[in-house]
Enzyme design. Structure first.
Site, PDB file in Angstrom:
ATOM      1  N   CYS A 169       0.734  -1.122  -0.288  1.00 55.52           N
ATOM      2  CA  CYS A 169      -0.517  -0.051  -0.158  1.00 55.52           C
ATOM      3  C   CYS A 169       1.148   1.144  -0.395  1.00 55.52           C
ATOM      4  CB  CYS A 169      -0.978   0.214   0.950  1.00 55.52           C
ATOM      5  SG  CYS A 169      -0.106  -0.233   3.047  1.00 55.52           S
ATOM      6  N   ASP A 179       6.378 -33.461  -0.245  1.00 55.11           N
ATOM      7  CA  ASP A 179       7.911 -33.490  -0.071  1.00 55.11           C
ATOM      8  C   ASP A 179       7.045 -33.395   1.736  1.00 55.11           C
ATOM      9  OD1 ASP A 179      10.649 -33.566   0.893  1.00 55.11           O
ATOM     10  OD2 ASP A 179      10.463 -31.846   0.755  1.00 55.11           O
TER      11      ASP A 179
END
Lengths: 711, 54
Positions: A36, A439
């Site tokens: 922002c 994984d």
């Protein structure tokens, strides 16, 4: 208007910004969290307030800041300053990021788009007058003015299509640009002829709007492609390019590629080894999870080897480099992966497959229309007009415009979620995935020293455990001690405590020998003859549970394939509700598992981070790795997750599937539109007005439909 | 119909001015960071930070 002096060259002067001001170093830092105006202000004000920073400029779209510093100051100072400002920052390699070619190509297309748009609107205004009944001299005048605007504008704007069609024809192939170029050139030529002979129908506006809409598509496509490329470059640059070299006891900050074999490199705690080497001094634990998938740290002492990619856990080390640069194990893995990736490059996108079907059909239709009408009427001019109308009406807007529009909308939605899409077909492949292989270490879990939970031990055992754990600096011990203290456990009276590096801590508890150390299956606590396993606590990555549930709900098969010991793998799988678990798997077996799944007809999404996953990542249909993964893994995967949480993965799958649906819908819309329009054109009822209306409306419909992806 | 002699050149010149304006914005890197520029309007800096010289 004048196109004599190529405006493309005016607007895109060669190599802008390549000349760096002498004495000023520009550094580029990735700031994944800024979002922002307040972030922009805090970064820019915070940095420019520093004495050694001369200028700082944030690029919010790319989540980067470019900083100019005075000589002497460097990347570490900037990173420290950004850390103090509260922003996560990652150094980028400014040299790798410079892609003037891409930027120039985009500007060039934008320029041609502007010219085509300008000319199209002017010709359209004139055409409206003709359509609404201008006759005789007025009509001819308007046609001549249109020709004056359209011909130079088309010559400039349609150049990318003409060039690409020319290249394709020269090697004897037909691509999508051939029918496009044919339609544009024939429409312009025929309209010029009609204008010269005072005819009623001119297709200048159609030629221009065809160019205009297809240029929008070309521009969007180029943007997706160059952002995929810059994502790949950004990642190549993510690896910290600095290391500390020791020369005669002096410390010197150098770039990793400046390291040579035999150099002594200092590795502070938390540093990832930049090169392969042999430990010269220091004894400590290395986190090998990125390299092998083991969650258990390995102990190294002088004389032991350290592989690039391992992370120093608890004591600073000095290593002597034995292989550097492209010879390191890490880079060699990356090279192997490139080979494995070959078959993925052969993936043909939906648009390619459709285009392969489309080009011959259009040519045949136009040729048939010409031949048919010529045989029936014997009028070359009429037959040619109808053939041109067919070419214009079948304009591949859905292909040339809708697919890139969907791609742009989807990849910017993913970027907002913190996902970098590196390959331009990744989204389509992600949408096809129906089975997910995870994984464990580093992907579903993160090692978080403060978060260890005490194993299920009885209170006395807990007290012994704490007594032993708190004297050691081993990372596992530190985690256990921290957890014990937090649980309010008091340490037992253990005497004669000794620590053997790599073996563990031992002592005597009421004459009973006790040891906390290595067992066959991970860490164990031995009390006399009793052996109590101490499962290592790993924290689930935030969002992991939600992700698994979400994928399950979406009907995808989920499994865990880990290089870690079975106990640890099964515990995490239970926690997440994953039923299929393969533990203790070597890298080659991971690839075999993926190959087996593919042979069963599954499209596998592989999510992994370790060096042991790279081959599997490359072998899978589509792959994702977190930003914390080793460079080789990130290089092998299609999409990289920048944030810590895993939940964007689930949303990415949703977006990819929605994008695929939109593309197919757009093909459907285009097909319907062609089903109606082609008979009209073939029967000779297509007027320039009808062609203009049909083309614009279908283009606008497919673009609006594409925009819905981001919703 | 004589009014066309004026109207058509005027419309072309006005459109051409728009096109020239677009070229000018392209030349001045105004499409590099549109998200950032949209946010910067909210900043009330009196002297904005200078561009890094690269």
């Amino acid at each position: 208007m004048s196109v004599a002096a190529c405006p493309g060259c005016v607007a895109t002067p060669a190599a802008r910004g390549d000349a760096a001001a002498p004495g000023l170093d520009a550094l580029v830092v990735s700031l994944p969290d800024i979002h922002c105006a307040a972030c922009v202000a805090s970064v820019e004000r915070g940095l420019t307030a520093l004495p050694f920073v001369t200028a700082a400029r944030v690029n919010l779209g790319q989540r980067r800041v470019r900083v100019s510093v005075t000589p002497g100051a460097g990347m570490p100072d900037i990173l420290a300053a950004l850390g103090e400002l509260g922003h996560a920052a990652r150094p980028l390699d400014a040299d790798l990021l410079r892609a003037p070619a891409d930027a120039r190509l985009l500007r060039d297309l934008l320029m041609r788009l502007a010219v085509a748009g300008f000319a199209m609107m002017n010709v359209m205004i004139l055409s409206v007058a003709v359509w609404s009944g201008a006759t005789e001299a007025t009509r001819d005048l308007f046609h001549w003015i249109s020709a004056g605007i359209a011909l130079p504008a088309v010559a400039f704007s349609a150049l990318p299509f003409l060039r690409s069609a020319g290249l394709a024809l020269r090697v004897g192939r037909v691509n999508m640009d051939v029918p496009i170029s044919l339609a544009i050139v024939l429409a312009c030529g025929m309209s010029l002829f009609e204008t010269a002979s005072g005819g009623t129908e001119a297709y200048f506006d159609a030629a221009l709007s065809l160019t205009f809409f297809l240029l929008i598509g070309r521009y969007l496509e180029q943007r997706v492609r160059s952002s995929a490329r810059s994502a790949a470059q950004q990642l190549a640059a993510l690896e910290t390019p600095w290391a500390t070299r020791l020369i005669d006891g002096r410390r010197q900050e150098v770039r990793i590629d400046a390291l040579a074999i035999g150099d002594r490199v200092a590795l502070p705690v938390g540093m990832r080894a930049p090169v392969d080497g042999i430990v010269v001094s220091g004894t400590g634990q290395m986190d090998r999870s990125l390299v092998t998938g083991e969650s258990r740290p390995a102990t190294v002492a002088p004389g032991d080897t350290v592989t690039a990619g391992e992370v120093v856990m608890n004591a600073p080390l000095v290593i002597r480099a034995t292989s550097v640069g492209n010879d390191t194990t890490l880079r060699q893995m990356a090279a192997m992966v490139e080979v494995a990736e070959g078959n993925r490059h052969r993936y043909a996108s939906l648009a390619d497959r459709a285009a392969r079907l489309y080009a011959p059909v259009v040519h045949c239709l136009a040729a048939l229309a010409f031949a048919g009408w010529y045989l029936a009427s014997g009028d070359v001019r009429l037959s040619l007009n109808i053939a041109i109308a067919v070419l214009i009406i079948t304009c591949p807007c859905a292909l040339g415009l809708a697919v890139p529009a969907v791609g742009t909308a989807a990849s910017s939605a993913l970027f907002r979620l913190g996902l970098l899409v590196k390959s331009d077909t990744a989204l389509e492949r992600l949408a096809e995935a129906d089975h997910v292989v995870f994984d464990k270490t580093g992907t579903l879990t993160v090692a978080d020293p403060g978060q260890a939970v005490l194993p299920e031990l009885d209170p006395a055992e807990c007290q012994v455990l704490l007594a032993l754990a708190q004297v050691s600096t081993h990372p596992v011990s530190r985690r256990l001690a921290e957890a014990g203290r937090r649980a309010g456990v008091a340490a037992a009276e253990v005497t004669n405590i000794t620590e053997t590096a790599g073996e563990g801590v031992s002592g005597f508890w009421d004459e009973v020998p006790v040891t906390l150390g290595r067992g066959p299956e991970g860490t164990v606590l031995r009390i006399g003859d009793r052996v109590v396993p101490v499962p290592l606590a790993e924290t689930l990555r935030p969002g992991a549970r939600e992700l698994v549930r979400r994928l399950d709900d979406a009907g995808m098969g989920v499994e865990l394939v880990s290089g870690d010991i079975p106990v640890a793998a099964h515990r995490i799988a239970r926690e997440l509700g994953i039923e299929t678990v393969l533990a203790g798997v070597r890298p080659a077996d991971k690839v075999a598992r993926i190959a087996a799944l593919s042979d069963n007809g599954h499209r596998v999404l592989m999510v992994g981070d370790g060096l042991n996953d790279t081959a599997a990542l490359a072998a899978a249909h589509v792959s994702i790795s977190p930003a914390s993964a080793v460079e080789a893994s990130r290089a092998a995967s299609d999409i990289v997750l920048l944030g810590d949480g895993l939940d964007p993965v689930g949303r990415a799958v949703d977006i990819a599937r929605r994008a695929r649906r939109r593309i197919l819908e757009n093909f459907g819309i285009a097909a319907c539109y062609n089903l109606v329009a082609i008979p009209v054109a073939l029967s000779g009822h297509a007027s320039p007005l009808l062609a203009a209306l049909a083309m614009s409306s279908s283009s606008i419909v497919v673009i609006l439909n594409a925009m819905r992806v981001a919703r | 119909m004589n009014v066309l002699v004026i109207l058509i050149p005027v419309s072309l010149i006005l459109g051409g001015l728009g096109l020239a304006g677009f070229f000018w914005t392209l030349r001045h890197d105004q499409y590099e960071d549109m998200e950032g520029d949209a946010a910067r309007i909210l900043l009330d800096d009196d002297d904005p930070p200078s561009e890094p010289e690269d």
